[in-house]
Design a protein around this motif. Structure first.
Motif, PDB file in Angstrom:
ATOM      1  N   ASP A  18     -17.765 -40.079 -23.916  1.00 28.61           N
ATOM      2  CA  ASP A  18     -17.644 -40.843 -24.771  1.00 28.61           C
ATOM      3  C   ASP A  18     -16.692 -41.874 -25.025  1.00 28.61           C
ATOM      4  OD1 ASP A  18     -16.537 -40.989 -28.667  1.00 28.61           O
ATOM      5  OD2 ASP A  18     -18.993 -40.397 -28.113  1.00 28.61           O
ATOM      6  N   GLU A  19     -16.894 -42.879 -25.817  1.00 27.03           N
ATOM      7  CA  GLU A  19     -15.795 -44.243 -25.462  1.00 27.03           C
ATOM      8  C   GLU A  19     -14.673 -43.235 -26.687  1.00 27.03           C
ATOM      9  OE1 GLU A  19     -17.719 -46.988 -27.665  1.00 27.03           O
ATOM     10  OE2 GLU A  19     -18.503 -45.768 -29.383  1.00 27.03           O
ATOM     11  N   HIS A  20     -14.648 -42.720 -27.473  1.00 27.74           N
ATOM     12  CA  HIS A  20     -13.890 -42.180 -27.553  1.00 27.74           C
ATOM     13  C   HIS A  20     -12.983 -40.654 -27.335  1.00 27.74           C
ATOM     14  CE1 HIS A  20     -14.692 -45.045 -31.060  1.00 27.74           C
ATOM     15  NE2 HIS A  20     -15.953 -44.262 -31.100  1.00 27.74           N
ATOM     16  N   ALA A  21     -13.382 -40.790 -26.449  1.00 25.43           N
ATOM     17  CA  ALA A  21     -12.458 -39.241 -25.416  1.00 25.43           C
ATOM     18  C   ALA A  21     -11.645 -39.624 -25.425  1.00 25.43           C
ATOM     19  CB  ALA A  21     -13.539 -38.821 -24.217  1.00 25.43           C
ATOM     20  N   PRO A  22     -10.657 -38.858 -24.744  1.00 27.44           N
ATOM     21  CA  PRO A  22      -8.696 -39.403 -24.323  1.00 27.44           C
ATOM     22  C   PRO A  22      -9.038 -39.366 -22.627  1.00 27.44           C
ATOM     23  CG  PRO A  22      -9.137 -36.515 -24.772  1.00 27.44           C
ATOM     24  CD  PRO A  22     -10.247 -37.111 -25.346  1.00 27.44           C
ATOM     25  N   ALA A  23      -7.894 -40.083 -22.704  1.00 25.01           N
ATOM     26  CA  ALA A  23      -8.082 -41.087 -20.890  1.00 25.01           C
ATOM     27  C   ALA A  23      -8.308 -39.599 -20.348  1.00 25.01           C
ATOM     28  CB  ALA A  23      -6.824 -41.293 -20.925  1.00 25.01           C
ATOM     29  N   ASP A  24      -6.934 -38.160 -20.968  1.00 22.41           N
ATOM     30  CA  ASP A  24      -7.528 -37.293 -19.697  1.00 22.41           C
ATOM     31  C   ASP A  24      -9.072 -36.755 -19.530  1.00 22.41           C
ATOM     32  OD1 ASP A  24      -5.380 -36.334 -18.858  1.00 22.41           O
ATOM     33  OD2 ASP A  24      -4.620 -34.376 -19.518  1.00 22.41           O
ATOM     34  N   GLN A  25      -9.786 -36.921 -20.094  1.00 21.43           N
ATOM     35  CA  GLN A  25     -10.787 -35.908 -20.333  1.00 21.43           C
ATOM     36  C   GLN A  25     -11.561 -36.726 -19.183  1.00 21.43           C
ATOM     37  OE1 GLN A  25     -13.164 -35.660 -23.630  1.00 21.43           O
ATOM     38  NE2 GLN A  25     -15.020 -34.745 -22.651  1.00 21.43           N
ATOM     39  N   ALA A  26     -11.900 -37.462 -19.399  1.00 19.33           N
ATOM     40  CA  ALA A  26     -12.302 -39.164 -18.711  1.00 19.33           C
ATOM     41  C   ALA A  26     -11.484 -38.727 -16.463  1.00 19.33           C
ATOM     42  CB  ALA A  26     -12.247 -40.962 -18.974  1.00 19.33           C
ATOM     43  N   ARG A  27     -10.169 -38.772 -16.609  1.00 20.81           N
ATOM     44  CA  ARG A  27      -9.251 -38.461 -15.666  1.00 20.81           C
ATOM     45  C   ARG A  27      -9.859 -37.235 -14.952  1.00 20.81           C
ATOM     46  NH1 ARG A  27      -5.084 -41.028 -17.052  1.00 20.81           N
ATOM     47  NH2 ARG A  27      -4.659 -39.263 -18.052  1.00 20.81           N
ATOM     48  N   HIS A  28     -10.150 -35.982 -15.723  1.00 20.28           N
ATOM     49  CA  HIS A  28     -11.043 -34.678 -15.142  1.00 20.28           C
ATOM     50  C   HIS A  28     -12.286 -34.768 -14.420  1.00 20.28           C
ATOM     51  CE1 HIS A  28      -7.227 -32.699 -16.328  1.00 20.28           C
ATOM     52  NE2 HIS A  28      -6.644 -33.349 -17.259  1.00 20.28           N
ATOM     53  N   LEU A  56      -8.185 -45.594 -15.314  1.00 21.48           N
ATOM     54  CA  LEU A  56      -7.098 -44.488 -16.144  1.00 21.48           C
ATOM     55  C   LEU A  56      -5.489 -44.424 -15.462  1.00 21.48           C
ATOM     56  CD1 LEU A  56      -9.723 -42.933 -16.405  1.00 21.48           C
ATOM     57  CD2 LEU A  56      -9.457 -43.469 -18.630  1.00 21.48           C
ATOM     58  N   THR A  57      -5.525 -45.565 -14.568  1.00 26.26           N
ATOM     59  CA  THR A  57      -3.831 -44.705 -14.296  1.00 26.26           C
ATOM     60  C   THR A  57      -2.765 -44.149 -15.868  1.00 26.26           C
ATOM     61  OG1 THR A  57      -4.381 -45.547 -12.380  1.00 26.26           O
ATOM     62  CG2 THR A  57      -2.628 -45.188 -12.801  1.00 26.26           C
ATOM     63  N   LYS A  58      -2.805 -44.933 -15.991  1.00 31.74           N
ATOM     64  CA  LYS A  58      -1.344 -44.818 -16.905  1.00 31.74           C
ATOM     65  C   LYS A  58      -1.678 -44.979 -18.720  1.00 31.74           C
ATOM     66  CE  LYS A  58       1.621 -47.707 -13.450  1.00 31.74           C
ATOM     67  NZ  LYS A  58       2.632 -48.626 -13.622  1.00 31.74           N
ATOM     68  N   ALA A  59      -3.766 -44.903 -18.896  1.00 33.60           N
ATOM     69  CA  ALA A  59      -4.273 -45.072 -19.606  1.00 33.60           C
ATOM     70  C   ALA A  59      -3.401 -43.872 -20.675  1.00 33.60           C
ATOM     71  CB  ALA A  59      -5.417 -45.367 -20.277  1.00 33.60           C
ATOM     72  N   THR A  60      -3.580 -43.687 -21.706  1.00 32.33           N
ATOM     73  CA  THR A  60      -3.412 -42.361 -22.548  1.00 32.33           C
ATOM     74  C   THR A  60      -4.067 -42.634 -24.101  1.00 32.33           C
ATOM     75  OG1 THR A  60      -0.902 -43.681 -23.925  1.00 32.33           O
ATOM     76  CG2 THR A  60      -0.702 -42.373 -22.359  1.00 32.33           C
ATOM     77  N   ASP A  61      -4.634 -43.709 -24.547  1.00 36.78           N
ATOM     78  CA  ASP A  61      -5.603 -43.447 -25.743  1.00 36.78           C
ATOM     79  C   ASP A  61      -6.391 -43.513 -25.098  1.00 36.78           C
ATOM     80  OD1 ASP A  61      -3.408 -45.521 -25.607  1.00 36.78           O
ATOM     81  OD2 ASP A  61      -4.218 -47.175 -26.860  1.00 36.78           O
ATOM     82  N   ALA A  62      -7.688 -43.697 -26.110  1.00 32.00           N
ATOM     83  CA  ALA A  62      -8.920 -43.494 -25.426  1.00 32.00           C
ATOM     84  C   ALA A  62      -9.528 -44.201 -24.986  1.00 32.00           C
ATOM     85  CB  ALA A  62      -9.972 -43.019 -27.225  1.00 32.00           C
ATOM     86  N   VAL A  63     -10.780 -43.615 -24.205  1.00 34.07           N
ATOM     87  CA  VAL A  63     -11.186 -44.225 -22.572  1.00 34.07           C
ATOM     88  C   VAL A  63     -11.909 -45.683 -23.529  1.00 34.07           C
ATOM     89  CG1 VAL A  63     -13.426 -44.424 -21.711  1.00 34.07           C
ATOM     90  CG2 VAL A  63     -12.339 -41.988 -22.005  1.00 34.07           C
ATOM     91  N   ARG A  64     -12.170 -46.022 -24.125  1.00 34.13           N
ATOM     92  CA  ARG A  64     -12.456 -47.679 -25.409  1.00 34.13           C
ATOM     93  C   ARG A  64     -11.604 -48.090 -24.348  1.00 34.13           C
ATOM     94  NH1 ARG A  64     -15.709 -48.163 -30.835  1.00 34.13           N
ATOM     95  NH2 ARG A  64     -15.194 -50.798 -30.791  1.00 34.13           N
ATOM     96  N   ALA A  65     -10.324 -47.847 -25.040  1.00 33.47           N
ATOM     97  CA  ALA A  65      -8.987 -48.922 -24.811  1.00 33.47           C
ATOM     98  C   ALA A  65      -8.463 -49.459 -23.396  1.00 33.47           C
ATOM     99  CB  ALA A  65      -8.154 -48.603 -25.236  1.00 33.47           C
ATOM    100  N   VAL A  66      -9.512 -48.832 -22.480  1.00 32.78           N
ATOM    101  CA  VAL A  66      -9.484 -48.979 -21.197  1.00 32.78           C
ATOM    102  C   VAL A  66     -10.679 -49.353 -20.048  1.00 32.78           C
ATOM    103  CG1 VAL A  66      -7.279 -48.042 -20.319  1.00 32.78           C
ATOM    104  CG2 VAL A  66      -8.834 -47.193 -20.164  1.00 32.78           C
TER     105      VAL A  66
END
Length: 129
Positions: A18-28, A56-66
């Motif tokens: 989901d676009e609002h998921a944290p970047a960490d979730q997408a990385r995992h 996602l390397t340095k992203a800390t926001d929601a997935v949507r931001a990157v």
């Protein structure tokens, strides 16, 4: 023989985020499933972009931001027409979508290469016969 279509070679079990998921979730998800491209969806399940580890390397926001723009095709698109997109040095996959931009499949560079090899082998076998 007929033209190979995207629906013939696409992976149908597509993992998305989901676009609002944290970047960490997408990385995992990317690491746990050993994939390079993760489609990003909106609340209605429509495709809004893609994300990979590079973004996602340095992203800390929601997935949507990157996320970046997704390469897309329809199921009835000739698969070999994806060659320019999947060899551009940036795209690792094309998301196959329906008319409402819902994800129905995904074609990776590996999927297209394997399909091209099968077609080549079939053509070689026919020519030798």
């Amino acid at each position: 023989h007929r033209v190979l279509l995207c629906e013939d070679i696409m992976s149908r079990d597509v993992i998305s985020v989901d676009e609002h998921a944290p970047a960490d979730q997408a990385r995992h998800l990317l690491l746990d499933h050993n994939i390079r491209t993760l489609p990003v969806t909106d609340a209605e399940g429509g495709l809004v972009g893609v994300v990979g580890l590079r973004e996602l390397t340095k992203a800390t926001d929601a997935v949507r931001a990157v996320m970046s723009k997704a390469g897309t095709a329809s199921p009835d698109t000739p698969a070999m027409s994806l060659l320019p997109v999947l060899t551009d040095g940036r795209s690792h996959a094309v998301v196959i979508v329906d008319a409402e931009r819902r994800i129905i499949g995904l074609i990776t560079q590996t999927d297209l290469l394997a399909a091209a090899a099968r077609v080549h082998m079939a053509d070689t076998t026919l020519a030798a016969a």
